[in-house]
Design an enzyme around this catalytic site. Structure first.
Site, PDB file in Angstrom:
ATOM      1  N   TYR A 167      -2.490  -0.823   9.660  1.00 20.67           N
ATOM      2  CA  TYR A 167      -2.303  -1.232   8.298  1.00 20.67           C
ATOM      3  C   TYR A 167      -0.847  -0.696   8.181  1.00 20.67           C
ATOM      4  CZ  TYR A 167      -3.938  -1.427   3.833  1.00 20.67           C
ATOM      5  OH  TYR A 167      -4.023  -1.212   2.481  1.00 20.67           O
ATOM      6  N   SER A 177       0.270  -1.286   0.388  1.00 21.61           N
ATOM      7  CA  SER A 177      -0.132  -0.109   0.250  1.00 21.61           C
ATOM      8  C   SER A 177       0.756   1.291   0.035  1.00 21.61           C
ATOM      9  CB  SER A 177      -0.742   0.499   1.199  1.00 21.61           C
ATOM     10  OG  SER A 177      -0.979   1.306   1.256  1.00 21.61           O
TER      11      SER A 177
END
Length: 253
Positions: A156, A143
């Protein structure tokens, strides 16, 4: 659905494949002739999606953070197909409800890291011998949050940053027999195609991106397919960012 011509009998395992980017990757590979195993924790949806994709799709229920389930799942794949040529680690969860740091509980942190980081490690561990046998590939979906300042994304961002580091390490450990790369999406409209058609993004949302275009599931899927192809036979240990040039601009202060 007419059965696709097998891509030299090659088999790919895609995690988190019951929806969104994972489903898009699975569909793209099937269109190119791969046999694809869709892995997901959602048995009902996963089975339904695999059936809709046709004869070259097969479903296996798996929580990739559980070593016992990974062992059984990989064994099922080998029992069904006798080989494995590609592993695409897409399954992931974000911080539950994006809690502020002060409210982030350790069990939430541990769950995110278990799925986003430990899962890909376990899959690489148990798939590596079969990937080596066919000069296979691993693609990890990371990501752009690992490169951006964004509030309430500690678990995350840490897990995806760790996954990027794991990608580099695996490329060194498994090369040259197995190529390992990472694809880092930014703001991708990851909804199913039908949802995107019935509820398209607004002009304002498009205007926030270079050239007025938001990334799609197909952008990511096409790149993953290229990384699995012979055209990328020299590529390993690399990160490919798919965000339309937004990485350096999306800084939240």
């Amino acid at each position: 659905m007419e059965r696709a011509t097998p891509n030299n009998g090659k088999v790919a395992l895609v995690t988190g494949a019951a929806r969104g980017i994972g489903l898009g990757i699975a569909a793209w590979l099937i269109a190119e002739g791969w046999q694809v195993v869709l892995a997901d924790t959602d048995r009902v949806r996963g089975s339904k999606v695999a059936k809709a994709l046709g004869d070259n799709a097969w479903f296996v229920a798996m929580d990739i953070s559980q070593e016992s389930q990974v062992v059984v799942g990989v064994a099922e794949v080998l029992g069904q197909f006798g080989r494995l040529d590609a592993l695409i680690n897409n399954a992931a969860i974000a911080d539950p409800h994006n809690p502020p740091l002060e409210s982030l509980e350790l069990n939430q942190w541990n769950r995110v890291l278990a799925v986003n980081l430990s899962g890909p490690l376990l899959l690489a561990k148990y798939c590596a011998p079969y990937l080596r046998a066919h000069y296979g590939s691993i693609v990890n979906l990371t990501s752009t949050r690992t490169q951006q300042s964004e509030p309430n994304s500690e678990a995350y961002a840490a897990s995806k940053g760790g996954l990027l580091a794991l990608t580099h390490a695996l490329a060194a450990s498994l090369g040259p027999d197995v190529r390992v790369n990472a694809v880092s999406p930014g703001w991708i409209d990851a909804r199913d195609l039908a949802e995107r058609r019935t509820a398209p993004l607004s002009n304002l949302e498009h205007a926030q991106h270079p050239a007025g275009r938001v990334g799609t599931v197909e952008d990511v899927a096409g790149l993953v397919a290229w990384l699995l192809s012979g055209n990328a036979g020299f590529v390993t240990g690399q990160e490919f960012v798919v965000d339309g040039g937004m990485t350096r601009k999306m800084i939240y202060l």
